[in-house]
Scaffold this active site. Structure first.
Site, mmCIF file in Angstrom:
data_model
loop_
_atom_site.group_PDB
_atom_site.id
_atom_site.type_symbol
_atom_site.label_atom_id
_atom_site.label_comp_id
_atom_site.label_asym_id
_atom_site.label_seq_id
_atom_site.Cartn_x
_atom_site.Cartn_y
_atom_site.Cartn_z
ATOM 1 N N HIS A 211 0.944 -1.150 0.027
ATOM 2 C CA HIS A 211 0.004 0.073 0.023
ATOM 3 C C HIS A 211 0.954 1.375 -0.164
ATOM 4 C CE1 HIS A 211 -3.087 2.819 1.268
ATOM 5 N NE2 HIS A 211 -2.435 3.357 1.979
ATOM 6 N N GLU A 212 1.759 1.232 0.961
ATOM 7 C CA GLU A 212 2.738 2.372 1.164
ATOM 8 C C GLU A 212 3.514 2.826 -0.078
ATOM 9 O OE1 GLU A 212 2.461 5.020 3.209
ATOM 10 O OE2 GLU A 212 0.896 3.556 4.511
#
Length: 239
Positions: A211-212
């Site tokens: 996600h990051e």
């Protein structure tokens, strides 16, 4: 699956409020989300009933609240799905996960990552990369990975835009000017591979890292007319 119409309505109001001229795009996004919601409502209801039944067996006739959701999701995973997340970690060593994430993003967005060997960094664990457009070989920006825990380090996982990019008056990216090249930093707390310890990640850590890294790619690839406007303020802007 537990995605309610109320959540969609709340999200619609927040998204429209902050995006000004992007209303047509917002409508398309929420039509897509509402279509998904309609198709999974029945399944979500069955899953919620399963959680409520389990709470009833363990606690008696008490209302099922939002505070119960994560706990009983985990209990269902343990009882009915036979999932042992401790065992699952052995499939996610950091030296396998990170190249896998890189490959997915490079293939999906047509990018090329090149690690920079001789670069001054603030700790020996930190790695630096150049990012190029695969088809044109245009330099898009740089990112740093600071993903291992150490004493005194910020203890959360996040992406920091160290420097945002911008466009010139003719719409071209200003990569020729050093202070206009986007630079991003990904901070995480993944276990380091040491000797016989392969640095195993929990599944949730794999998801968070993936996600990051989406924030990293967005930060470096975005075409924005204003440098301050390039930051992604909401996680739902990531696809």
């Amino acid at each position: 699956m537990l995605f309610t119409e109320a959540t969609l309505r709340k999200g619609r109001g927040q998204l429209n409020h902050v995006n000004f001229g992007l209303l047509p795009i917002c409508e398309v996004v929420f039509e897509f989300l509402e279509d998904i919601s309609a198709s999974v409502n029945e399944l979500a209801a069955r899953e919620l009933d399963m959680l409520k039944d389990l709470k009833r067996k363990e606690e008696g006739e008490f209302p099922f609240g939002n505070e119960d959701l994560l706990y009983y999701m985990k209990r269902v995973e343990e009882q009915y799905l036979d999932l042992d997340f401790g065992v699952l970690k052995q499939y996610f060593p950091i030296n396998l996960v990170l190249p896998g994430i890189f490959k997915i993003f490079q293939d999906l967005f047509g990018l090329r990552f090149e690690e920079i060997a001789d670069v001054e960094v603030w700790h020996s664990d930190v790695r630096a990369f150049s990012v190029f457009d695969l088809s044109s070989s245009e330099l898009l920006g740089y990112f740093y990975l600071d993903i291992h825990p150490r004493e005194g380090k910020y203890g959360h996982i996040c992406v920091v835009a160290l420097q945002n990019g911008s466009l010139s008056s003719n719409g071209a990216r200003q990569v020729a000017v050093i202070n206009h090249i986007p630079v991003a930093l990904l901070i995480s707390q993944c276990q380091k591979e040491v000797d016989d310890h392969p640095g195993l990640l929990r599944f949730s850590e794999v998801v968070n890292l993936f996600h990051e890294f989406g924030h990293v790619v967005y930060s470096l690839s975005s075409y924005s007319c204003w440098r301050w406007n390039q930051k992604s303020y909401f996680d739902f802007l990531l696809i």
